[in-house]
Design a protein around this motif. Structure first.
Motif, short mmCIF file in Angstrom:
data_model
loop_
_atom_site.label_atom_id
_atom_site.label_comp_id
_atom_site.label_asym_id
_atom_site.label_seq_id
_atom_site.Cartn_x
_atom_site.Cartn_y
_atom_site.Cartn_z
N TYR A 43 -3.90 -12.13 10.41
CA TYR A 43 -4.53 -12.71 9.21
C TYR A 43 -3.62 -13.63 8.42
O TYR A 43 -4.08 -14.36 7.54
CB TYR A 43 -5.02 -11.57 8.28
N LYS A 52 2.03 -2.59 1.52
CA LYS A 52 0.59 -2.32 1.66
C LYS A 52 0.31 -1.71 3.04
O LYS A 52 0.88 -2.15 4.03
CB LYS A 52 -0.20 -3.61 1.47
N GLU A 81 -2.50 -1.97 4.40
CA GLU A 81 -3.38 -3.04 4.90
C GLU A 81 -4.77 -2.54 5.32
O GLU A 81 -5.77 -3.07 4.89
CB GLU A 81 -2.76 -3.84 6.04
N ARG A 117 3.76 2.58 9.66
CA ARG A 117 3.69 2.05 8.29
C ARG A 117 3.65 3.22 7.30
O ARG A 117 4.34 3.22 6.29
CB ARG A 117 2.42 1.18 8.17
N ILE A 156 -8.55 -13.51 2.98
CA ILE A 156 -8.88 -14.93 2.86
C ILE A 156 -8.48 -15.60 4.18
O ILE A 156 -7.32 -15.52 4.60
CB ILE A 156 -8.17 -15.58 1.66
N1 SAM Z 1 5.91 -9.23 4.90
C1 SAM Z 1 5.68 -8.22 3.93
C2 SAM Z 1 4.54 -7.32 4.36
O1 SAM Z 1 3.74 -7.73 5.20
O2 SAM Z 1 4.46 -6.21 3.80
C3 SAM Z 1 5.40 -8.78 2.55
C4 SAM Z 1 4.82 -10.14 2.48
S1 SAM Z 1 3.12 -10.26 3.01
C5 SAM Z 1 2.82 -12.00 2.96
C6 SAM Z 1 2.26 -9.68 1.55
C7 SAM Z 1 0.81 -9.35 1.73
O3 SAM Z 1 0.06 -10.49 2.02
C8 SAM Z 1 0.47 -8.41 2.85
O4 SAM Z 1 0.70 -7.08 2.46
C9 SAM Z 1 -1.00 -8.71 3.09
O5 SAM Z 1 -1.84 -7.74 2.50
C10 SAM Z 1 -1.22 -10.03 2.38
N2 SAM Z 1 -1.90 -11.04 3.21
C11 SAM Z 1 -1.40 -11.70 4.25
N3 SAM Z 1 -2.33 -12.55 4.78
C12 SAM Z 1 -3.45 -12.39 4.03
C13 SAM Z 1 -4.76 -12.99 4.06
N4 SAM Z 1 -5.10 -13.91 4.98
N5 SAM Z 1 -5.66 -12.60 3.13
C14 SAM Z 1 -5.33 -11.68 2.21
N6 SAM Z 1 -4.11 -11.08 2.12
C15 SAM Z 1 -3.19 -11.44 3.03
#
Ligand code: SAM
Ligand code: SF4
Length: 344
Positions: A71, A162, A164, A183, A234
């Motif tokens: 995602y 998270k 997730e 996790r 998203i």
């Molecule tokens: N890399 C770490 C992790 O995954 O825990 C922290 C950064 S990650 C970018 C933070 C959050 O972005 C993730 O926990 C995920 O829920 C969210 N995320 C990533 N892609 C997303 C998407 N397409 N739509 C909504 N939330 C998203």
């Protein structure tokens, strides 16, 4: 209203306990039922936490990632994204600017980026604690237990990881090379190490059912999390989920509201992602149980490249998001900004 809905809502308000089937009944709410659910969550928030909203400054210091979550725009196979890594000194300067504006909590977030060794980050955390006297929240993904321990010893107080999705099959499909039990084990480590623990889930993932969302809320309850980040999926055009429908604002708000009913004192942010779905999204989340805002203080040259999903950087263009701007926004909603670093 359906009698089963009214019964589940009354039970949630009174006991903060529900079965998975009762949560599904609440998540099916439409029209007047949804209004009643949102109102009940807002009342529980007001009764247990008052009108205070905690402002956190988030600095997204690296968009490199070794993972390949289906995602996420930061996934390693997305070759279209220009990558950046802030030096520890740059991160410190950004945090000092946030502190000067009034922020008392700094959230450091990144992709899973092995360039930053735990010892280097621990040095940065120590400096943030001693020179800026801020609460430090980390959100760096899956690390070895020893790294979590080192960062905790340096003074990091909270960790956001998270979960997730609580659906193990969906989790394995969307987060290749990782599994849900791994996790969750990390959430247990973080708790054992004395962190305030944040989990949370994505709402509206392709293939996700209402039962799976109910399992998310029950997981948050079981772990008695201090914080839960709940945001819509998203769709990102440069990921394998390009073309999939994004999650809906209404369903995200319902999951948020049910979480508030079951976890009356947990910190629940009005996430950036609900603001991306709708200009009023964050304000609505604050009226459905949310009590935290994470404001993006990543330096402007980097901000647009932390593109986990499209549409995140609109606030830069509009010049929104300063501490003073949020104070004014929240005053319009009848809410006030928390002065301290937040519980405890
Ligand atoms: N890399 C770490 C992790 O995954 O825990 C922290 C950064 S990650 C970018 C933070 C959050 O972005 C993730 O926990 C995920 O829920 C969210 N995320 C990533 N892609 C997303 C998407 N397409 N739509 C909504 N939330 C998203
Ligand atoms: Fe990396 Fe986190 Fe994005 Fe997964 S969600 S690809 S771990 S930044």
């Amino acid at each position: 209203m359906r009698p089963a809905f009214s019964a589940a809502l009354a039970k949630a308000v009174k006991t903060h306990l529900l079965s998975g089937a009762e949560i599904v009944t609440l998540l099916q709410a439409g029209g007047r039922e949804a209004e009643a659910l949102f109102r009940a969550a807002d009342e529980v928030r007001a009764r247990h936490l008052g009108d205070t909203v905690h402002l956190r400054a988030i600095i997204e210091f690296s968009n490199h990632c070794v993972r390949n979550c289906l995602y996420c725009g930061l996934r390693r196979n997305n070759r279209r994204l220009p990558r950046y890594q802030m030096a520890p000194e740059e991160i410190f300067v950004a945090a000092a600017r946030a502190r000067a504006e009034g922020y008392r909590t700094i959230v450091l977030q990144s992709g899973e980026d092995p360039r930053y060794q735990a010892a280097e980050l621990a040095g940065l955390v120590r400096r943030l604690k001693t020179e800026l006297n801020v609460t430090v929240t980390l959100s760096l993904g899956d690390l070895p237990r020893a790294s979590y321990r080192e960062l905790r010893a340096a003074g990091a107080g909270r960790y956001l990881l998270k979960h997730e999705t609580a659906d193990p099959v969906l989790f394995a499909r969307l987060r290749p090379e990782t599994r849900l039990p791994g996790r969750l084990e990390r959430l247990t480590w973080l708790r054992e190490l004395g962190y305030q623990v944040g989990a949370g889930n994505i709402v509206g993932l392709p293939g996700q059912t209402l039962r799976a969302l109910a399992a998310d809320v029950l997981l948050l309850k079981r772990f008695a999390v201090d914080m839960a980040g709940i945001g819509p999926f998203i769709s990102h055009p440069d990921t394998p989920l390009a073309g999939c429908a994004s999650g809906s604002l209404e369903l995200t708000l319902k999951v948020l509201a049910v979480t508030r009913l079951l976890l009356p004192r947990t910190h629940l942010p009005a996430t950036t992602a609900v603001g991306v779905l709708h200009p009023e999204g964050r304000a609505r989340a604050l009226r459905c149980g949310a009590n935290v805002i994470m404001s993006d203080l990543t330096p402007t040259p980097y901000r647009r490249y932390y593109e986990i999903y499209p549409g995140r950087t609109r606030s830069v263009v509009e010049g929104r998001g300063s501490f003073a701007w949020w104070q004014e926004e929240l005053a319009h909603l009848g809410r006030k900004v928390g002065k301290g670093p937040g519980r405890p």
